[in-house]
Design a protein around this motif. Structure first.
Motif, PDB file in Angstrom:
ATOM      1  N   THR A 147      30.866  42.417  31.671  1.00  0.00           N
ATOM      2  CA  THR A 147      29.780  43.142  32.332  1.00  0.00           C
ATOM      3  C   THR A 147      30.016  43.111  33.833  1.00  0.00           C
ATOM      4  OG1 THR A 147      28.237  42.474  30.581  1.00  0.00           O
ATOM      5  CG2 THR A 147      27.276  43.293  32.641  1.00  0.00           C
ATOM      6  N   ALA A 148      29.781  44.258  34.475  1.00  0.00           N
ATOM      7  CA  ALA A 148      29.946  44.367  35.924  1.00  0.00           C
ATOM      8  C   ALA A 148      28.588  44.309  36.604  1.00  0.00           C
ATOM      9  CB  ALA A 148      30.656  45.670  36.271  1.00  0.00           C
ATOM     10  N   TYR A 149      28.592  43.855  37.830  1.00  0.00           N
ATOM     11  CA  TYR A 149      27.366  43.772  38.628  1.00  0.00           C
ATOM     12  C   TYR A 149      27.727  44.096  40.082  1.00  0.00           C
ATOM     13  CZ  TYR A 149      29.168  39.420  40.502  1.00  0.00           C
ATOM     14  OH  TYR A 149      29.950  38.504  41.146  1.00  0.00           O
ATOM     15  N   PRO A 150      26.757  44.478  40.905  1.00  0.00           N
ATOM     16  CA  PRO A 150      27.050  44.777  42.311  1.00  0.00           C
ATOM     17  C   PRO A 150      27.627  43.547  43.015  1.00  0.00           C
ATOM     18  CG  PRO A 150      24.902  45.640  41.701  1.00  0.00           C
ATOM     19  CD  PRO A 150      25.359  44.788  40.558  1.00  0.00           C
ATOM     20  N   CYS A 151      28.815  43.704  43.598  1.00  0.00           N
ATOM     21  CA  CYS A 151      29.523  42.555  44.188  1.00  0.00           C
ATOM     22  C   CYS A 151      28.686  41.799  45.209  1.00  0.00           C
ATOM     23  CB  CYS A 151      30.814  43.030  44.858  1.00  0.00           C
ATOM     24  SG  CYS A 151      32.073  43.639  43.707  1.00  0.00           S
ATOM     25  N   SER A 179      36.898  37.497  46.749  1.00  0.00           N
ATOM     26  CA  SER A 179      36.112  38.469  46.012  1.00  0.00           C
ATOM     27  C   SER A 179      34.735  38.479  46.624  1.00  0.00           C
ATOM     28  CB  SER A 179      36.021  38.107  44.534  1.00  0.00           C
ATOM     29  OG  SER A 179      35.067  38.950  43.901  1.00  0.00           O
ATOM     30  N   PRO A 180      34.194  39.660  46.911  1.00  0.00           N
ATOM     31  CA  PRO A 180      32.846  39.689  47.497  1.00  0.00           C
ATOM     32  C   PRO A 180      31.782  39.173  46.547  1.00  0.00           C
ATOM     33  CG  PRO A 180      33.592  41.890  46.899  1.00  0.00           C
ATOM     34  CD  PRO A 180      34.776  40.990  46.755  1.00  0.00           C
ATOM     35  N   GLY A 181      32.133  39.003  45.274  1.00  0.00           N
ATOM     36  CA  GLY A 181      31.162  38.481  44.325  1.00  0.00           C
ATOM     37  C   GLY A 181      31.111  36.973  44.278  1.00  0.00           C
ATOM     38  N   SER A 185      32.223  35.850  40.269  1.00  0.00           N
ATOM     39  CA  SER A 185      33.025  37.050  40.025  1.00  0.00           C
ATOM     40  C   SER A 185      34.413  36.720  39.487  1.00  0.00           C
ATOM     41  CB  SER A 185      33.160  37.848  41.325  1.00  0.00           C
ATOM     42  OG  SER A 185      34.124  38.855  41.205  1.00  0.00           O
ATOM     43  N   LEU A 186      34.891  37.551  38.543  1.00  0.00           N
ATOM     44  CA  LEU A 186      36.279  37.526  38.104  1.00  0.00           C
ATOM     45  C   LEU A 186      37.143  38.462  38.944  1.00  0.00           C
ATOM     46  CD1 LEU A 186      35.763  37.591  34.222  1.00  0.00           C
ATOM     47  CD2 LEU A 186      36.498  35.645  35.617  1.00  0.00           C
ATOM     48  N   GLY A 187      36.528  39.195  39.848  1.00  0.00           N
ATOM     49  CA  GLY A 187      37.235  40.159  40.687  1.00  0.00           C
ATOM     50  C   GLY A 187      36.598  41.535  40.597  1.00  0.00           C
ATOM     51  N   GLY A 192      38.611  48.689  45.754  1.00  0.00           N
ATOM     52  CA  GLY A 192      37.619  49.419  46.524  1.00  0.00           C
ATOM     53  C   GLY A 192      36.278  49.600  45.844  1.00  0.00           C
ATOM     54  N   SER A 193      36.143  49.128  44.598  1.00  0.00           N
ATOM     55  CA  SER A 193      34.883  49.272  43.874  1.00  0.00           C
ATOM     56  C   SER A 193      33.829  48.331  44.443  1.00  0.00           C
ATOM     57  CB  SER A 193      35.094  48.969  42.390  1.00  0.00           C
ATOM     58  OG  SER A 193      33.859  48.917  41.705  1.00  0.00           O
TER      59      SER A 193
END
Length: 257
Positions: A147-151, A179-181, A185-187, A192-193
Protein backbone atom coordinates in the motif's frame (compact mmCIF):
# COMPACT_ATOMS: atom_id res chain seq x y z
CA UNK A 1 -5.53 68.11 49.93
CA UNK A 2 -5.46 71.56 48.16
CA UNK A 3 -1.94 70.84 46.88
CA UNK A 4 -3.05 67.46 45.45
CA UNK A 5 -5.97 69.10 43.66
CA UNK A 6 -3.73 71.95 42.43
CA UNK A 7 -1.27 69.40 40.94
CA UNK A 8 -4.24 67.62 39.33
CA UNK A 9 -3.39 64.45 41.15
CA UNK A 10 -6.95 64.45 42.49
CA UNK A 11 -9.94 65.93 40.71
CA UNK A 12 -12.24 66.06 43.79
CA UNK A 13 -11.66 66.89 47.46
CA UNK A 14 -12.34 63.31 48.58
CA UNK A 15 -9.84 60.93 50.15
CA UNK A 16 -10.01 57.37 51.33
CA UNK A 17 -7.91 54.49 52.59
CA UNK A 18 -8.88 50.93 51.74
CA UNK A 19 -7.43 47.92 53.60
CA UNK A 20 -8.15 44.69 51.75
CA UNK A 21 -8.06 41.41 53.63
CA UNK A 22 -8.76 38.30 51.61
CA UNK A 23 -10.18 36.50 54.62
CA UNK A 24 -12.25 39.16 56.41
CA UNK A 25 -13.33 41.59 53.71
CA UNK A 26 -12.56 45.36 53.43
CA UNK A 27 -11.91 48.03 56.06
CA UNK A 28 -12.18 51.61 54.78
CA UNK A 29 -11.70 55.14 56.10
CA UNK A 30 -12.49 58.34 54.28
CA UNK A 31 -14.89 59.33 51.56
CA UNK A 32 -15.53 56.00 49.90
CA UNK A 33 -19.14 55.03 49.40
CA UNK A 34 -20.51 51.69 50.53
CA UNK A 35 -21.34 50.84 46.90
CA UNK A 36 -17.71 51.46 45.92
CA UNK A 37 -16.55 49.29 48.81
CA UNK A 38 -18.77 46.47 47.63
CA UNK A 39 -17.57 46.87 44.04
CA UNK A 40 -13.93 46.68 45.12
CA UNK A 41 -14.76 43.70 47.30
CA UNK A 42 -16.32 41.89 44.34
CA UNK A 43 -13.38 42.72 42.06
CA UNK A 44 -10.92 41.55 44.72
CA UNK A 45 -12.80 38.29 45.19
CA UNK A 46 -12.78 37.73 41.42
CA UNK A 47 -9.03 38.39 41.29
CA UNK A 48 -8.39 35.97 44.12
CA UNK A 49 -10.51 33.32 42.38
CA UNK A 50 -8.54 33.79 39.18
CA UNK A 51 -5.25 33.49 41.05
CA UNK A 52 -6.51 30.37 42.77
CA UNK A 53 -7.67 28.91 39.47
CA UNK A 54 -4.31 29.69 37.89
CA UNK A 55 -2.53 27.97 40.74
CA UNK A 56 -4.83 24.98 40.36
CA UNK A 57 -4.09 24.80 36.66
CA UNK A 58 -0.38 25.02 37.43
CA UNK A 59 -0.72 22.21 39.95
CA UNK A 60 -2.70 20.13 37.43
CA UNK A 61 -0.09 20.83 34.75
CA UNK A 62 2.60 19.77 37.19
CA UNK A 63 0.74 16.53 37.92
CA UNK A 64 0.32 15.85 34.20
CA UNK A 65 4.02 16.45 33.60
CA UNK A 66 4.84 14.14 36.51
CA UNK A 67 2.54 11.43 35.12
CA UNK A 68 4.06 11.91 31.68
CA UNK A 69 7.54 11.50 33.11
CA UNK A 70 6.36 8.39 34.97
CA UNK A 71 4.95 7.03 31.71
CA UNK A 72 8.23 7.75 29.92
CA UNK A 73 10.22 6.13 32.72
CA UNK A 74 7.85 3.17 32.62
CA UNK A 75 8.76 2.49 28.97
CA UNK A 76 12.45 2.42 29.92
CA UNK A 77 11.93 -0.55 32.22
CA UNK A 78 11.64 -4.19 31.15
CA UNK A 79 8.06 -5.44 30.77
CA UNK A 80 7.33 -9.15 30.60
CA UNK A 81 4.52 -10.71 28.58
CA UNK A 82 3.36 -14.31 28.63
CA UNK A 83 3.99 -16.24 25.41
CA UNK A 84 0.88 -17.66 23.76
CA UNK A 85 0.23 -20.32 21.13
CA UNK A 86 2.10 -23.48 20.20
CA UNK A 87 5.43 -24.60 21.61
CA UNK A 88 8.34 -22.90 19.89
CA UNK A 89 6.36 -19.87 18.70
CA UNK A 90 7.11 -16.56 20.40
CA UNK A 91 3.54 -15.38 19.94
CA UNK A 92 2.16 -12.54 22.04
CA UNK A 93 -1.03 -10.51 22.07
CA UNK A 94 -0.97 -6.92 20.83
CA UNK A 95 -3.62 -5.14 22.85
CA UNK A 96 -3.91 -2.35 20.34
CA UNK A 97 -2.56 -0.62 17.26
CA UNK A 98 -2.72 3.17 17.24
CA UNK A 99 -2.51 5.55 14.27
CA UNK A 100 -2.01 9.25 15.06
CA UNK A 101 -3.38 8.81 18.57
CA UNK A 102 -6.45 6.75 17.58
CA UNK A 103 -6.79 3.07 18.46
CA UNK A 104 -7.81 1.31 15.24
CA UNK A 105 -7.29 -2.36 16.08
CA UNK A 106 -7.43 -4.39 19.29
CA UNK A 107 -6.33 -7.83 20.47
CA UNK A 108 -4.15 -8.86 17.54
CA UNK A 109 -2.05 -12.05 17.87
CA UNK A 110 1.55 -11.43 16.81
CA UNK A 111 4.72 -13.44 16.23
CA UNK A 112 8.09 -11.77 16.84
CA UNK A 113 10.61 -12.54 14.10
CA UNK A 114 13.81 -10.52 13.76
CA UNK A 115 14.57 -12.17 10.39
CA UNK A 116 11.55 -10.63 8.65
CA UNK A 117 12.35 -7.27 6.99
CA UNK A 118 8.73 -6.02 7.13
CA UNK A 119 5.79 -5.75 9.48
CA UNK A 120 3.37 -8.31 8.02
CA UNK A 121 -0.32 -7.91 8.80
CA UNK A 122 -3.36 -10.14 8.12
CA UNK A 123 -5.30 -8.89 5.07
CA UNK A 124 -8.27 -7.37 6.91
CA UNK A 125 -6.01 -5.82 9.55
CA UNK A 126 -3.70 -4.36 6.89
CA UNK A 127 -6.62 -2.72 5.09
CA UNK A 128 -7.99 -1.34 8.34
CA UNK A 129 -4.52 -0.05 9.18
CA UNK A 130 -4.07 1.83 5.90
CA UNK A 131 -7.65 3.09 5.79
CA UNK A 132 -6.69 5.15 8.84
CA UNK A 133 -3.89 6.89 6.90
CA UNK A 134 -5.17 9.76 4.79
CA UNK A 135 -4.39 9.43 1.08
CA UNK A 136 -3.23 5.80 1.19
CA UNK A 137 -4.05 3.43 -1.71
CA UNK A 138 -3.53 -0.28 -2.25
CA UNK A 139 -1.50 -1.22 -5.32
CA UNK A 140 -3.18 -3.24 -8.08
CA UNK A 141 -2.35 -6.98 -8.55
CA UNK A 142 0.14 -8.59 -8.57
CA UNK A 143 1.53 -6.04 -6.09
CA UNK A 144 -1.61 -5.73 -3.99
CA UNK A 145 0.24 -6.84 -0.84
CA UNK A 146 1.68 -3.31 -0.75
CA UNK A 147 0.00 0.00 0.00
CA UNK A 148 1.24 3.48 -0.89
CA UNK A 149 0.76 6.63 1.15
CA UNK A 150 1.76 10.30 0.70
CA UNK A 151 5.51 10.42 1.41
CA UNK A 152 5.32 13.63 3.41
CA UNK A 153 2.47 12.40 5.59
CA UNK A 154 3.88 9.35 7.44
CA UNK A 155 1.65 8.22 10.32
CA UNK A 156 2.57 8.08 13.99
CA UNK A 157 2.31 4.39 14.88
CA UNK A 158 2.12 2.86 18.35
CA UNK A 159 1.95 -0.85 19.16
CA UNK A 160 0.35 -1.64 22.52
CA UNK A 161 1.49 -4.66 24.51
CA UNK A 162 -0.25 -5.24 27.84
CA UNK A 163 -0.63 -1.65 29.09
CA UNK A 164 2.42 -0.18 27.33
CA UNK A 165 2.40 1.81 24.10
CA UNK A 166 5.60 1.79 22.07
CA UNK A 167 6.01 4.28 19.24
CA UNK A 168 7.53 2.44 16.29
CA UNK A 169 8.68 3.12 12.72
CA UNK A 170 9.46 6.73 13.56
CA UNK A 171 12.30 8.95 12.42
CA UNK A 172 14.52 9.00 9.36
CA UNK A 173 15.93 6.08 7.42
CA UNK A 174 19.42 4.74 8.02
CA UNK A 175 22.38 7.00 7.34
CA UNK A 176 23.33 6.96 3.66
CA UNK A 177 19.79 6.20 2.49
CA UNK A 178 16.98 8.60 1.79
CA UNK A 179 13.23 8.46 1.53
CA UNK A 180 10.86 11.31 2.31
CA UNK A 181 8.64 8.76 4.01
CA UNK A 182 11.21 8.08 6.74
CA UNK A 183 11.51 4.67 8.37
CA UNK A 184 7.88 3.86 7.67
CA UNK A 185 8.73 3.86 3.96
CA UNK A 186 10.14 1.12 1.72
CA UNK A 187 10.90 3.84 -0.85
CA UNK A 188 9.08 5.84 -3.50
CA UNK A 189 6.63 4.12 -5.83
CA UNK A 190 8.53 5.56 -8.80
CA UNK A 191 11.22 8.16 -9.28
CA UNK A 192 9.78 11.58 -8.52
CA UNK A 193 6.52 10.17 -7.13
CA UNK A 194 4.93 11.78 -4.10
CA UNK A 195 3.84 8.33 -2.88
CA UNK A 196 5.90 5.89 -0.83
CA UNK A 197 5.31 2.20 -0.09
CA UNK A 198 4.44 1.46 3.51
CA UNK A 199 6.54 -1.02 5.46
CA UNK A 200 3.40 -2.74 6.79
CA UNK A 201 2.73 -5.43 4.17
CA UNK A 202 -0.43 -7.51 3.71
CA UNK A 203 0.05 -11.19 4.49
CA UNK A 204 -0.61 -14.04 2.04
CA UNK A 205 0.64 -16.87 4.25
CA UNK A 206 -2.63 -18.46 5.33
CA UNK A 207 -4.39 -17.90 2.01
CA UNK A 208 -1.56 -19.38 -0.08
CA UNK A 209 -1.38 -22.48 2.12
CA UNK A 210 -5.12 -23.05 1.74
CA UNK A 211 -4.93 -22.60 -2.04
CA UNK A 212 -2.09 -25.14 -2.28
CA UNK A 213 -3.97 -27.77 -0.29
CA UNK A 214 -7.13 -27.16 -2.29
CA UNK A 215 -5.35 -27.56 -5.63
CA UNK A 216 -3.85 -30.89 -4.56
CA UNK A 217 -6.97 -32.42 -3.04
CA UNK A 218 -9.64 -30.82 -5.19
CA UNK A 219 -11.56 -30.08 -1.98
CA UNK A 220 -12.34 -26.53 -0.97
CA UNK A 221 -10.31 -25.64 2.13
CA UNK A 222 -11.67 -23.14 4.63
CA UNK A 223 -9.04 -21.09 6.42
CA UNK A 224 -5.27 -21.38 6.30
CA UNK A 225 -2.50 -22.82 8.41
CA UNK A 226 -3.07 -20.76 11.54
CA UNK A 227 -1.06 -17.77 10.34
CA UNK A 228 -3.80 -16.02 8.37
CA UNK A 229 -4.84 -13.88 11.36
CA UNK A 230 -1.40 -13.37 12.90
CA UNK A 231 0.87 -10.34 12.59
CA UNK A 232 4.56 -11.01 12.00
CA UNK A 233 6.48 -8.28 13.79
CA UNK A 234 9.74 -8.08 11.89
CA UNK A 235 13.11 -6.37 12.13
CA UNK A 236 11.85 -2.73 11.86
CA UNK A 237 10.11 -3.15 15.24
CA UNK A 238 13.34 -4.27 16.92
CA UNK A 239 14.97 -0.92 16.16
CA UNK A 240 12.58 0.83 18.55
CA UNK A 241 11.98 -1.89 21.12
CA UNK A 242 14.53 -4.20 22.75
CA UNK A 243 13.37 -7.79 23.09
CA UNK A 244 14.46 -10.49 25.53
CA UNK A 245 13.25 -14.09 25.61
CA UNK A 246 12.87 -16.04 28.83
CA UNK A 247 12.90 -19.64 27.64
CA UNK A 248 12.35 -21.20 31.05
CA UNK A 249 9.27 -19.20 32.01
CA UNK A 250 8.01 -18.63 28.44
CA UNK A 251 8.04 -14.84 28.71
CA UNK A 252 8.94 -12.09 26.27
CA UNK A 253 10.53 -8.96 27.73
CA UNK A 254 10.20 -5.55 26.09
CA UNK A 255 11.92 -2.24 26.70
CA UNK A 256 12.11 0.90 24.63
CA UNK A 257 15.37 0.93 22.66
Amino acid sequence: MPQLIEKQILDAPIWSILLVNGKEGIFSMGGTSVASDREVERETADDLDRIGGHQSRQEEHGRNEHNSRKSEDDLNEWKWIKVQGAEGWWQVLMRGIWIDGVKILANQPAVLDVNTPFIIAPPLAARTFYSSISGSKQLPPPFDQFTAYPCFNPPRVHFEFASWNFEVLKGKRDQGTFSPGGRFSLGRMTTGSGYCLGIVVESRMGARAAEARESKSGVKVEGGDGLSDVWVIGEPFFRDVQIAFNWRDKLVGMQRA
